[in-house]
Design a protein around this motif. Structure first.
Motif, PDB file in Angstrom:
ATOM      1  N   ARG A  66      52.284 106.041 -62.160  1.00 29.25           N
ATOM      2  CA  ARG A  66      51.859 106.810 -61.216  1.00 29.25           C
ATOM      3  C   ARG A  66      50.347 106.803 -60.666  1.00 29.25           C
ATOM      4  N   ARG A  67      50.120 107.206 -59.271  1.00 30.08           N
ATOM      5  CA  ARG A  67      48.903 106.836 -58.951  1.00 30.08           C
ATOM      6  C   ARG A  67      48.098 108.144 -58.370  1.00 30.08           C
ATOM      7  N   ARG A  68      46.755 108.138 -58.536  1.00 27.21           N
ATOM      8  CA  ARG A  68      46.014 109.408 -58.055  1.00 27.21           C
ATOM      9  C   ARG A  68      45.018 108.807 -57.164  1.00 27.21           C
ATOM     10  N   GLY A  69      45.024 108.537 -55.741  1.00 26.31           N
ATOM     11  CA  GLY A  69      44.504 107.748 -54.955  1.00 26.31           C
ATOM     12  C   GLY A  69      44.281 106.110 -55.425  1.00 26.31           C
ATOM     13  N   VAL A  70      43.227 105.763 -55.648  1.00 27.20           N
ATOM     14  CA  VAL A  70      42.939 104.451 -55.837  1.00 27.20           C
ATOM     15  C   VAL A  70      43.264 104.074 -57.386  1.00 27.20           C
ATOM     16  N   ARG A  71      43.282 105.012 -58.337  1.00 28.64           N
ATOM     17  CA  ARG A  71      43.387 104.790 -59.798  1.00 28.64           C
ATOM     18  C   ARG A  71      44.930 105.029 -59.926  1.00 28.64           C
ATOM     19  N   GLY A  72      45.353 104.094 -60.833  1.00 25.57           N
ATOM     20  CA  GLY A  72      46.826 104.250 -61.369  1.00 25.57           C
ATOM     21  C   GLY A  72      46.924 104.287 -63.031  1.00 25.57           C
ATOM     22  N   GLY A  73      47.892 104.918 -63.390  1.00 24.89           N
ATOM     23  CA  GLY A  73      47.939 104.883 -64.910  1.00 24.89           C
ATOM     24  C   GLY A  73      49.604 104.928 -65.112  1.00 24.89           C
ATOM     25  N   TYR A  74      49.855 105.118 -66.564  1.00 23.97           N
ATOM     26  CA  TYR A  74      51.383 105.436 -66.899  1.00 23.97           C
ATOM     27  C   TYR A  74      51.544 106.803 -67.528  1.00 23.97           C
ATOM     28  N   ARG A  75      52.434 107.705 -67.325  1.00 25.30           N
ATOM     29  CA  ARG A  75      52.737 108.681 -68.116  1.00 25.30           C
ATOM     30  C   ARG A  75      53.295 108.530 -69.447  1.00 25.30           C
ATOM     31  N   ALA A  76      53.232 109.290 -70.301  1.00 28.81           N
ATOM     32  CA  ALA A  76      53.598 109.206 -71.697  1.00 28.81           C
ATOM     33  C   ALA A  76      55.063 108.687 -71.922  1.00 28.81           C
ATOM     34  N   ASP A  77      55.521 107.879 -72.698  1.00 32.76           N
ATOM     35  CA  ASP A  77      56.634 107.811 -73.202  1.00 32.76           C
ATOM     36  C   ASP A  77      57.333 108.928 -73.842  1.00 32.76           C
ATOM     37  N   TRP A  78      58.682 109.155 -73.776  1.00 31.07           N
ATOM     38  CA  TRP A  78      59.271 110.572 -74.350  1.00 31.07           C
ATOM     39  C   TRP A  78      60.604 110.351 -74.789  1.00 31.07           C
ATOM     40  N   LYS A  79      61.079 111.470 -75.582  1.00 36.01           N
ATOM     41  CA  LYS A  79      62.441 111.111 -76.159  1.00 36.01           C
ATOM     42  C   LYS A  79      63.273 112.458 -75.779  1.00 36.01           C
ATOM     43  N   LYS A  80      64.523 112.138 -75.443  1.00 41.58           N
ATOM     44  CA  LYS A  80      65.287 113.215 -75.269  1.00 41.58           C
ATOM     45  C   LYS A  80      66.649 113.344 -76.091  1.00 41.58           C
ATOM     46  N   ALA A  81      66.955 114.566 -76.630  1.00 42.27           N
ATOM     47  CA  ALA A  81      68.061 114.592 -77.581  1.00 42.27           C
ATOM     48  C   ALA A  81      69.077 115.662 -76.832  1.00 42.27           C
ATOM     49  N   TYR A  82      70.509 115.060 -76.972  1.00 40.49           N
ATOM     50  CA  TYR A  82      71.414 115.956 -76.737  1.00 40.49           C
ATOM     51  C   TYR A  82      72.270 116.477 -78.066  1.00 40.49           C
ATOM     52  N   VAL A  83      72.110 117.596 -78.188  1.00 41.21           N
ATOM     53  CA  VAL A  83      72.496 118.306 -79.501  1.00 41.21           C
ATOM     54  C   VAL A  83      73.858 118.981 -79.352  1.00 41.21           C
ATOM     55  N   ARG A  84      75.059 118.581 -79.677  1.00 33.61           N
ATOM     56  CA  ARG A  84      76.341 119.126 -79.664  1.00 33.61           C
ATOM     57  C   ARG A  84      76.466 120.191 -80.862  1.00 33.61           C
ATOM     58  N   LEU A  85      76.758 121.561 -80.355  1.00 34.66           N
ATOM     59  CA  LEU A  85      77.127 122.330 -81.411  1.00 34.66           C
ATOM     60  C   LEU A  85      78.359 122.265 -82.045  1.00 34.66           C
TER      61      LEU A  85
END
Length: 98
Positions: A66-85
């Motif tokens: 992602r960019r904010r004007g001239v500067r750029g950077g990466y968002r944090a990595d994340w994990k998703k869980a699908y929980v079946r009841l």
């Protein structure tokens, strides 16, 4: 080091896809801590919500550039869980007002 259940389960994912899975497949979707495994996620959900879990599926997501004007950077990595009841369990209600 022992992590608490509230450190493992970060927040519910409230999107159209997540709510559709909740209604049709008896599955709830959470953002979880990246270093956790399926067994830890299952135990955390059972402890917090007092329900029986049938299965857990996980997906890892890499942070987008992602960019904010001239500067750029990466968002944090994340994990998703699908929980079946388990069959017969009451559905977890976290998005009643939507």
């Amino acid at each position: 080091m022992k992590t608490s259940a509230f450190q493992i389960i970060r927040r519910p994912i409230i999107t159209e896809k997540g709510l559709a899975a909740k209604e049709t497949r008896h599955t709830v979707v959470f953002e979880v801590a990246p270093g956790t495994n399926k067994t830890q996620i299952k135990e955390a959900v059972q402890k917090i919500f007092k329900v029986k879990v049938a299965s857990v599926r996980t997906a890892n997501f890499h942070g987008k550039f992602r960019r904010r004007g001239v500067r750029g950077g990466y968002r944090a990595d994340w994990k998703k869980a699908y929980v079946r009841l388990a069959p017969g369990e009451k559905m977890i209600e976290y998005a009643e007002n939507l």
